[in-house]
Design a protein around this motif. Structure first.
Motif, short mmCIF file in Angstrom:
data_model
loop_
_atom_site.label_atom_id
_atom_site.label_comp_id
_atom_site.label_asym_id
_atom_site.label_seq_id
_atom_site.Cartn_x
_atom_site.Cartn_y
_atom_site.Cartn_z
N ASP A 1 -10.29 6.56 0.91
CA ASP A 1 -8.90 6.90 1.19
C ASP A 1 -8.15 7.23 -0.11
OD1 ASP A 1 -8.45 4.46 0.01
OD2 ASP A 1 -8.03 3.41 1.88
N ALA A 2 -6.85 7.10 -0.11
CA ALA A 2 -6.03 7.49 -1.26
C ALA A 2 -6.41 6.72 -2.53
CB ALA A 2 -4.55 7.27 -0.92
N ARG A 3 -6.98 5.51 -2.36
CA ARG A 3 -7.36 4.74 -3.55
C ARG A 3 -8.39 5.49 -4.39
NH1 ARG A 3 -9.50 -0.46 -0.69
NH2 ARG A 3 -10.26 1.23 0.62
N ALA B 1 -1.35 7.76 -5.00
CA ALA B 1 -1.71 7.06 -3.75
C ALA B 1 -0.50 6.99 -2.82
CB ALA B 1 -2.24 5.67 -4.06
N ALA B 2 0.65 6.64 -3.37
CA ALA B 2 1.86 6.55 -2.54
C ALA B 2 2.20 7.91 -1.94
CB ALA B 2 3.02 6.02 -3.37
N ARG C 1 0.83 -1.21 0.00
CA ARG C 1 0.00 0.00 0.00
C ARG C 1 0.87 1.25 0.00
NH1 ARG C 1 -2.62 1.07 4.17
NH2 ARG C 1 -4.49 1.99 3.31
N ALA C 2 2.02 1.18 0.67
CA ALA C 2 2.90 2.34 0.73
C ALA C 2 3.37 2.74 -0.68
CB ALA C 2 4.09 2.05 1.64
N GLY D 1 1.45 2.39 -3.25
CA GLY D 1 0.25 2.71 -4.03
C GLY D 1 -0.18 1.58 -4.94
N ARG E 1 -0.23 8.90 0.83
CA ARG E 1 0.02 8.11 2.05
C ARG E 1 1.31 8.57 2.73
NH1 ARG E 1 -2.05 2.74 -0.92
NH2 ARG E 1 -4.22 2.89 -0.27
N GLY F 1 0.64 11.16 4.90
CA GLY F 1 -0.15 10.78 6.07
C GLY F 1 -1.65 10.77 5.84
N TRP F 2 -2.10 10.79 4.57
CA TRP F 2 -3.52 10.75 4.31
C TRP F 2 -3.89 9.47 3.58
CZ3 TRP F 2 -6.97 10.88 0.06
CH2 TRP F 2 -8.31 11.13 0.43
N GLY F 3 -4.82 8.74 4.11
CA GLY F 3 -5.34 7.53 3.44
C GLY F 3 -4.37 6.38 3.43
#
Lengths: 240, 106
Positions: free
Chosen positions: B67-69, B97-98, A160-161, A163, B101, B104-106
């Protein structure tokens, strides 16, 4: 139809299949690591990728074992998540038209990714190219990376980190995209998305996606009646 | 759990998974050939994949999670609208997304 004008389409379908294979391959490392962490040995983890070979079912299986669930629950959930592959097969059988061992091989690589890459192509013969490129590409990279993850652990950390979960979702958007050009495809996808969204919280894993099939039934029944002329113009198979 | 019991579970899951896949190819054509059934089956992949896409984009362990997705998928839609190619769409979504994150969000 000659092969020449479609050469570029075949090449594009192969590239797309290979990209999808590479992307899911990265996820295989985390599956391999999770499998071993869940208490399976290396060979059991590898066997799941070689034989079960459908990511959703595999992650559910090891997730349930890791959280102390019963093996019966793990098998049942894995199977429930795998039923959609059979529904893909209904349509892929008509596009691929295979017999014997080729049909067995096609069934084994009938998963979300290979179906989606086939769906993204317009001509049935290019759909077949996309199906095999993605199916075999994912099979190769997924199994190789499962082995690496099972032996070496998850060196890359949480996917997930990076993406990667979002990348998988984005890939499916891109692969569905061509089918959203026509109204029938848009309505089917929209209705299916709404069904999955509403049923997600109350239903067990795997069920919302199966319920989304209702969208195909509803739209198929509604459009089969009045748009008779269009059906004759567009024979079966064009929508994959 | 014993290794044997675990092997039985693994192989049972594999066998049932293959049965599910192969079943679709074994349905006789006479059962799926009608005009209506043919249309429905033709629409199944797009319906199932759209459902899958929703669960991948907003599905969490205990219900819907934004979330970020979701931001990444929205970016993918915009890029597809602008006719960006497949690899760019996937990479841009992952990068967004990366990045989110990392912040610090999602």
């Amino acid at each position: 139809m000659t092969a020449e004008p479609l050469a570029a389409e075949h090449a594009a379908a192969r590239r797309q299949g290979l990209s999808v294979g590479l992307a899911t391959g990265v996820y295989g490392v985390s599956f391999g690591a999770l499998g071993v962490a869940a208490g399976l040995d290396t060979w059991q983890t590898v066997a799941l990728s070689l034989l079960l070979f459908t990511g959703g079912s595999q992650f559910a299986f090891v997730g349930i074992m890791a959280s102390g669930g019963s093996p019966i629950t793990a098998v049942a959930t894995s199977t429930l998540l795998g039923i959609r592959n059979g529904l893909y097969g209904l349509q892929l059988a008509r596009v691929l038209r295979l017999r014997g061992w080729r049909r067995l091989a096609a069934a084994q690589v009938t998963i979300d990714e290979s179906t989606a890459v086939a769906l993204a192509q317009d001509e049935p013969e290019v759909q077949a190219t996309g199906f095999w490129a993605a199916g075999l590409g994912v099979y190769a990279f997924w199994n190789l990376s499962t082995l690496v993850g099972a032996i070496a652990g998850n060196a890359m950390g949480d996917p997930r980190a990076w993406g990667l979960d979002a990348a998988a979702a984005a890939a499916f958007v891109a692969l569905i995209w061509p089918r959203l050009r026509d109204r029938t495809g848009r309505i089917t996808a929209g209705l299916a998305a709404a069904i999955a969204l509403i049923s997600f919280a109350p239903m067990p894993a795997g069920v919302p996606v199966l319920l989304a099939a209702i969208a195909a039934i509803v739209v198929g029944l509604v459009t089969a009646g009045p748009s008779r002329a269009r059906d004759i113009e567009q024979p079966e198979g064009d929508l994959l | 759990m014993s290794t044997t019991a675990l092997w039985i579970a693994v192989l049972a899951a594999c066998a049932l998974g293959f049965v599910a896949k192969y079943a679709g190819y074994l349905v006789p054509e006479s059962l799926v050939d009608g005009r209506r059934r043919s249309r429905i089956i033709g629409l199944l992949p797009v319906a199932l994949l759209a459902g899958l896409l929703v669960t991948q984009t907003v599905g969490g362990d205990h219900g819907i999670v934004l979330d970020a997705r979701l931001a990444a998928v929205a970016l993918a839609v915009v890029l597809l609208w602008l006719r960006a190619n497949f690899v760019l769409v996937v990479f841009a979504a992952a990068a967004l997304a990366a990045g989110l994150r990392a912040l610090g969000w999602g």
